[in-house]
Design an enzyme around this catalytic site. Sequence first.
Site, PDB file in Angstrom:
ATOM      1  N   HIS A 161      -7.760 -36.130  -5.028  1.00  0.00           N
ATOM      2  CA  HIS A 161      -8.071 -34.727  -4.716  1.00  0.00           C
ATOM      3  C   HIS A 161      -8.873 -34.031  -5.813  1.00  0.00           C
ATOM      4  O   HIS A 161      -9.327 -32.911  -5.626  1.00  0.00           O
ATOM      5  CB  HIS A 161      -6.772 -33.949  -4.458  1.00  0.00           C
ATOM      6  CG  HIS A 161      -6.124 -34.337  -3.160  1.00  0.00           C
ATOM      7  ND1 HIS A 161      -6.246 -33.598  -2.017  1.00  0.00           N
ATOM      8  CD2 HIS A 161      -5.386 -35.419  -2.816  1.00  0.00           C
ATOM      9  CE1 HIS A 161      -5.593 -34.189  -1.028  1.00  0.00           C
ATOM     10  NE2 HIS A 161      -5.058 -35.301  -1.491  1.00  0.00           N
ATOM     11  N   ASP A 368     -14.267 -28.539 -10.043  1.00  0.00           N
ATOM     12  CA  ASP A 368     -13.259 -28.466  -8.997  1.00  0.00           C
ATOM     13  C   ASP A 368     -13.493 -29.617  -8.036  1.00  0.00           C
ATOM     14  O   ASP A 368     -14.622 -29.820  -7.585  1.00  0.00           O
ATOM     15  CB  ASP A 368     -13.406 -27.130  -8.246  1.00  0.00           C
ATOM     16  CG  ASP A 368     -12.090 -26.634  -7.688  1.00  0.00           C
ATOM     17  OD1 ASP A 368     -11.160 -27.457  -7.566  1.00  0.00           O
ATOM     18  OD2 ASP A 368     -11.989 -25.432  -7.386  1.00  0.00           O
ATOM     19  N   TYR A 495     -34.358 -68.872  -4.002  1.00  0.00           N
ATOM     20  CA  TYR A 495     -35.025 -68.158  -5.095  1.00  0.00           C
ATOM     21  C   TYR A 495     -34.863 -66.629  -4.996  1.00  0.00           C
ATOM     22  O   TYR A 495     -34.040 -66.039  -5.710  1.00  0.00           O
ATOM     23  CB  TYR A 495     -36.508 -68.546  -5.142  1.00  0.00           C
ATOM     24  CG  TYR A 495     -37.223 -67.935  -6.320  1.00  0.00           C
ATOM     25  CD1 TYR A 495     -36.966 -68.375  -7.618  1.00  0.00           C
ATOM     26  CD2 TYR A 495     -38.145 -66.904  -6.142  1.00  0.00           C
ATOM     27  CE1 TYR A 495     -37.602 -67.795  -8.712  1.00  0.00           C
ATOM     28  CE2 TYR A 495     -38.787 -66.324  -7.230  1.00  0.00           C
ATOM     29  CZ  TYR A 495     -38.502 -66.767  -8.506  1.00  0.00           C
ATOM     30  OH  TYR A 495     -39.124 -66.185  -9.577  1.00  0.00           O
TER      31      TYR A 495
HETATM   32  P1  ADQ Z   1      -6.316 -26.560  -6.249  1.00  0.00           P
HETATM   33  O1  ADQ Z   1      -6.761 -26.772  -7.652  1.00  0.00           O
HETATM   34  O2  ADQ Z   1      -5.008 -25.926  -6.093  1.00  0.00           O
HETATM   35  O3  ADQ Z   1      -6.340 -27.915  -5.417  1.00  0.00           O
HETATM   36  P2  ADQ Z   1      -7.989 -25.129  -4.203  1.00  0.00           P
HETATM   37  O4  ADQ Z   1      -8.721 -26.166  -3.474  1.00  0.00           O
HETATM   38  O5  ADQ Z   1      -8.773 -23.891  -4.435  1.00  0.00           O
HETATM   39  O6  ADQ Z   1      -7.496 -25.649  -5.611  1.00  0.00           O
HETATM   40  O7  ADQ Z   1      -6.699 -24.740  -3.377  1.00  0.00           O
HETATM   41  C1  ADQ Z   1      -5.946 -23.612  -3.717  1.00  0.00           C
HETATM   42  C2  ADQ Z   1      -5.063 -23.204  -2.533  1.00  0.00           C
HETATM   43  O8  ADQ Z   1      -4.160 -22.204  -2.973  1.00  0.00           O
HETATM   44  C3  ADQ Z   1      -5.887 -22.606  -1.404  1.00  0.00           C
HETATM   45  O9  ADQ Z   1      -5.450 -23.142  -0.183  1.00  0.00           O
HETATM   46  C4  ADQ Z   1      -5.577 -21.103  -1.471  1.00  0.00           C
HETATM   47  O10 ADQ Z   1      -5.501 -20.491  -0.223  1.00  0.00           O
HETATM   48  C5  ADQ Z   1      -4.236 -21.064  -2.133  1.00  0.00           C
HETATM   49  N1  ADQ Z   1      -4.135 -19.858  -2.973  1.00  0.00           N
HETATM   50  C6  ADQ Z   1      -4.932 -19.550  -3.993  1.00  0.00           C
HETATM   51  N2  ADQ Z   1      -4.566 -18.376  -4.526  1.00  0.00           N
HETATM   52  C7  ADQ Z   1      -3.509 -17.936  -3.841  1.00  0.00           C
HETATM   53  C8  ADQ Z   1      -2.658 -16.791  -3.940  1.00  0.00           C
HETATM   54  N3  ADQ Z   1      -2.800 -15.856  -4.872  1.00  0.00           N
HETATM   55  N4  ADQ Z   1      -1.671 -16.699  -3.081  1.00  0.00           N
HETATM   56  C9  ADQ Z   1      -1.481 -17.657  -2.153  1.00  0.00           C
HETATM   57  N5  ADQ Z   1      -2.230 -18.735  -2.022  1.00  0.00           N
HETATM   58  C10 ADQ Z   1      -3.237 -18.892  -2.864  1.00  0.00           C
HETATM   59  C11 ADQ Z   1      -6.636 -29.309  -5.714  1.00  0.00           C
HETATM   60  C12 ADQ Z   1      -7.999 -29.559  -6.340  1.00  0.00           C
HETATM   61  C13 ADQ Z   1      -9.080 -28.927  -5.480  1.00  0.00           C
HETATM   62  C14 ADQ Z   1      -8.997 -29.474  -4.065  1.00  0.00           C
HETATM   63  C15 ADQ Z   1      -7.570 -29.388  -3.518  1.00  0.00           C
HETATM   64  C16 ADQ Z   1      -7.411 -30.136  -2.206  1.00  0.00           C
HETATM   65  O11 ADQ Z   1      -8.059 -29.021  -7.660  1.00  0.00           O
HETATM   66  O12 ADQ Z   1     -10.359 -29.180  -6.022  1.00  0.00           O
HETATM   67  O13 ADQ Z   1      -9.834 -28.707  -3.237  1.00  0.00           O
HETATM   68  O14 ADQ Z   1      -6.647 -29.954  -4.424  1.00  0.00           O
HETATM   69  O15 ADQ Z   1      -7.815 -31.455  -2.307  1.00  0.00           O
END
Ligand code: ADQ
Length: 727
Positions: A161, A368, A495
């Site tokens: 991930h 990311d 070859y």
């Molecule tokens: P994360 O590093 O956690 O995931 P991200 O892909 O942005 O990063 O996912 C964050 C999740 O948390 C999102 O679904 C978002 O909705 C939720 N979220 C963020 N802030 C929030 C808040 N204040 N309250 C509630 N929910 C919140 C890791 C990797 C990423 C990759 C994912 C999935 O680092 O690069 O995209 O896994 O593979």
Amino acid sequence: MRRPILVANRLPVTIGVDPDTGQQTLTHSVGGLVTGLRPLHESSGGLWVGYPGAEPDEDVRRQLTEHNLVPVELDPQDYEDYYEGYSNDAIWPLFHYFTEFGSFVPEQFEAYRRVNQRFADVICDLAEPGDAVWVHDYHLMLLPRMLRDRGLDVRIGFFLHIPFPADETFRILPQRVEILRGLLGADLISMHTYDYTYNYLRSVRRILGIESQAGTVRMRDHNVRVEAHPLGIDTAEFQEKAYSQNAERFLTQLKRTIGDRQVILGVDRLDYTKGLLLKLQAFERLLERSPRWAERVLFMQLAVPTRAGIDTYQDLKSEVERRVSEINGIYGSPLLSPINYLYQTVTQEELCALYRVADVCFVSPVRDGLNLVAKEYVVCRDDGGGALVISEFAGAVSELGEALRVNPWDIEGTADQLERALEMSLGERHERMMPMHSRVIQNDVHRWVRDFMSSLEATETEQTGSPPMLESSILAESLASDFRTADTSLVMLDYDGSLREFVDRYEDAVPTKEILGILHEYGQRDDVKIFINSGRDHQTLGEWFDDCPIDLIAEHGAWMKGAGEKEWRLLGVLDTSWKSDVLGLLEDYVNRTPGSRIEEKETALAWHYRQTEETLGNWQALELVSVLENSLRGQPVQVLHGAKVVEIRQQGLTKARAYDLVIDRFGPFDFELATGDDRTDEDLFVHVGTNVHTVKIGSGNSAAKVAVASPRSLREMLAALLRAKAG
Ligand code: ADQ
């Protein structure tokens, strides 16, 4: 469908304690991975294996079993060293290019290994033949190999991930070999983007010396496919939540607070990879350049608490808070603050309402793996009225080409793009947003699961018929004793693509000094008969190997010439009746396909397209083959589609037939070796007896007994074999 066994660090539930009764409770966790995999888990009757977070009591244990959840119970100290330690203090920073934060403590790696072993133990106890074990993420990178070593009859898939870094960074990891080998236990390794799979394969080559071809790594015991499958989101759920009653209510309140200001929204875990400080700096720069925005824009930044026990994260939190109050102090007024910073988790409905209200979503991680927030925003702004500003270092950028891209380190450039987003017309917003919206909806999480599972299934079919790929030293070792003791040996080498790498222009593939050196040494031995058995025209072969004491077979078995002889012998009756028609057709294809050309041989014609634009060349070649096969039916010719070449040659003069003539004339031999890389060599491999050592160069199905990765590997093998004979 195979029964899936999903394996992740954590189970998709959280064990809590009811404050009133003191009893343990079980609640469903949320998050991208969980919502993605839950439908597969629930509909398939499969299992989910992971750490439960706390020791479950009897009642919770029963509930877990009812939900097909299998807890992996771990020693708390081991869990800390594996999770907080090796996973989050070594792999996480390094894989996100924060090399200065990485701490590589050998004891923590030992805990990581022990925990991976514990997972393997649990899976071994419950796996049944035919299951599909799908391992997730950087916490469990040793597990695929461990499972394979247990000899289970299961398919093994792995998904990463987070990013896989470039080999220059990855090789810092002291346990790099174990980690690479750990993953290679899988049948399918998948990551979010093509770049990450490229990085991984490059490390496999640079660090382990194992070559890959077209995304396949051939190991001794199995093949490994390496593919990109970017994770999708549960779009239906987001669409539903975005218009739920709770979301509507929250939206109304929000609008009241915001007034007529535009909203820039940021949603991130408070992690150093998310680039929060740079983000603040870019916003500050925007206000500095155009102070008018201070009253017209509200930057709402949500930061989700994460890994709060670790010093680096605490320092980041304090620094972010300090910067926010500084910027608000300079650009705010008693009535308005340009930044509204919230360090908290919000409900999914509230989050969706925020997405709907945001004029601009500002996603600017410094690294990311993918970034789900960007996709969630695109789904919730289904009216097309929003603008997405996204970092080029987020994996999701490869699917969101219509967004405004930023390099978060370029503060001035990021401020420019923010301003552009704020000033963007509704028409342009719509034009950019709607194609992304359709794409994200189409490539949702259910599709991701389907694609991954069908790729995992396909790995099985691919493996049938491909010989094991060996490193050159290992192959040489396995042949050495037969070769050393043989009184007479036959070495028959193709070859192009076998002994010599392909080059752009086929006439440029002249033998190198290294090749001539190897051939000389073989040719000088009385106890070895060595042939180049090539598809090349006999004149060229004759010129190239004029001084070399070796025998030659040209044009796929049409001509033969002994070492030192001046004249070529045709090994059959020449029939050129078909040639002029075919030549006309090929000339037509040359005119229509820039960069392609014709090679004329006495017994064959070849259309080469290595130097054409790739898509066009491949397309034209497939078309040409089908035209030829139709128009030449019944004629004494054979059509072959080789590596960037379509060849039409006289039937009956084959490498296999030439081999028979060699055996009749010079045989028998105590040791025989035949090598090659394409269809004409396959004829030979199928034809020769089982006591011939056959070696395919490159991957793919073949009748050869073993394969080596490249011409270089073959040359290394030949040189090593010669040393064994001499020594
Ligand atoms: P994360 O590093 O956690 O995931 P991200 O892909 O942005 O990063 O996912 C964050 C999740 O948390 C999102 O679904 C978002 O909705 C939720 N979220 C963020 N802030 C929030 C808040 N204040 N309250 C509630 N929910 C919140 C890791 C990797 C990423 C990759 C994912 C999935 O680092 O690069 O995209 O896994 O593979």
